[in-house]
Design a protein around this motif. Sequence first.
Motif, mmCIF file in Angstrom:
data_model
loop_
_atom_site.group_PDB
_atom_site.id
_atom_site.type_symbol
_atom_site.label_atom_id
_atom_site.label_comp_id
_atom_site.label_asym_id
_atom_site.label_seq_id
_atom_site.Cartn_x
_atom_site.Cartn_y
_atom_site.Cartn_z
ATOM 1 N N GLU A 17 0.826 -1.215 0.000
ATOM 2 C CA GLU A 17 0.000 0.000 0.000
ATOM 3 C C GLU A 17 0.858 1.261 0.000
ATOM 4 O O GLU A 17 0.536 2.241 -0.657
ATOM 5 N N THR A 18 1.948 1.227 0.750
ATOM 6 C CA THR A 18 2.860 2.373 0.770
ATOM 7 C C THR A 18 3.484 2.560 -0.598
ATOM 8 O O THR A 18 3.621 3.690 -1.079
ATOM 9 N N VAL A 31 10.558 13.382 -1.656
ATOM 10 C CA VAL A 31 9.687 13.405 -0.481
ATOM 11 C C VAL A 31 10.229 12.438 0.565
ATOM 12 O O VAL A 31 10.323 12.763 1.755
ATOM 13 N N PHE A 32 10.610 11.237 0.136
ATOM 14 C CA PHE A 32 11.154 10.257 1.073
ATOM 15 C C PHE A 32 12.404 10.792 1.765
ATOM 16 O O PHE A 32 12.544 10.699 2.985
ATOM 17 N N LYS A 33 13.329 11.365 0.993
ATOM 18 C CA LYS A 33 14.564 11.889 1.592
ATOM 19 C C LYS A 33 14.263 12.982 2.618
ATOM 20 O O LYS A 33 14.880 13.023 3.687
ATOM 21 N N LYS A 109 2.483 11.662 5.658
ATOM 22 C CA LYS A 109 1.857 11.200 6.901
ATOM 23 C C LYS A 109 2.126 9.716 7.125
ATOM 24 O O LYS A 109 2.347 9.281 8.255
ATOM 25 N N GLU A 110 2.127 8.941 6.056
ATOM 26 C CA GLU A 110 2.321 7.492 6.179
ATOM 27 C C GLU A 110 3.754 7.110 6.531
ATOM 28 O O GLU A 110 3.979 6.186 7.315
ATOM 29 N N ILE A 111 4.743 7.788 5.972
ATOM 30 C CA ILE A 111 6.136 7.380 6.192
ATOM 31 C C ILE A 111 6.825 8.153 7.316
ATOM 32 O O ILE A 111 7.918 7.782 7.736
ATOM 33 N N ALA A 112 6.182 9.197 7.808
ATOM 34 C CA ALA A 112 6.774 9.979 8.892
ATOM 35 C C ALA A 112 6.543 9.286 10.233
ATOM 36 O O ALA A 112 5.480 8.735 10.486
ATOM 37 N N LEU A 120 5.689 18.328 10.871
ATOM 38 C CA LEU A 120 5.509 18.639 9.447
ATOM 39 C C LEU A 120 4.065 18.888 9.048
ATOM 40 O O LEU A 120 3.811 19.516 8.017
ATOM 41 N N GLU A 121 3.113 18.419 9.831
ATOM 42 C CA GLU A 121 1.719 18.514 9.401
ATOM 43 C C GLU A 121 1.274 19.955 9.193
ATOM 44 O O GLU A 121 0.390 20.221 8.384
ATOM 45 N N ARG A 122 1.902 20.911 9.847
ATOM 46 C CA ARG A 122 1.544 22.320 9.653
ATOM 47 C C ARG A 122 1.718 22.745 8.191
ATOM 48 O O ARG A 122 1.035 23.642 7.726
#
Length: 134
Positions: A17-18, A31-33, A109-112, A120-122
């Motif tokens: 799913e990821t 984004v991953f880095k 959100k999924e990998i953090a 980071l959500e801000r």
Amino acid sequence: GLDTLHQKEEYEFFEQETMKRFQRSPCHGEVFKYVQWHNLAFEITERRAMDSLVVFYGDYETNFNETLDTILDFLELPKAETPLPFEPGHKYSEYYMPSDKQQIRQLVKEIADPITWRHLERYFDQNDPFFEDI
């Protein structure tokens, strides 16, 4: 391209799913880095019980002097001179379609790690300029 360079390793490391979310997100390698850097920074400061200070880029824009004072206080340094004025950088919002922004948000959100997401959500708040056209 960069997003396919390590595709085989990604499939071995992440759940299916990821991986689907990675595929739907533009620039998923970058984004991953970005997220992984934050995950590891929070992990090492916690593991070593290090004092740390989180500074948000937007705070420079909205409250430069207070942000600067906070940093100097944390570093136990005096203000030596009048600082140069802060000039905000580019926001990059126009480079992404609304659906891309949502995919990036979901991927982050999924990998953090939970602490990383809290910080980071801000940047993924629907009221943030990055999401202005959603």
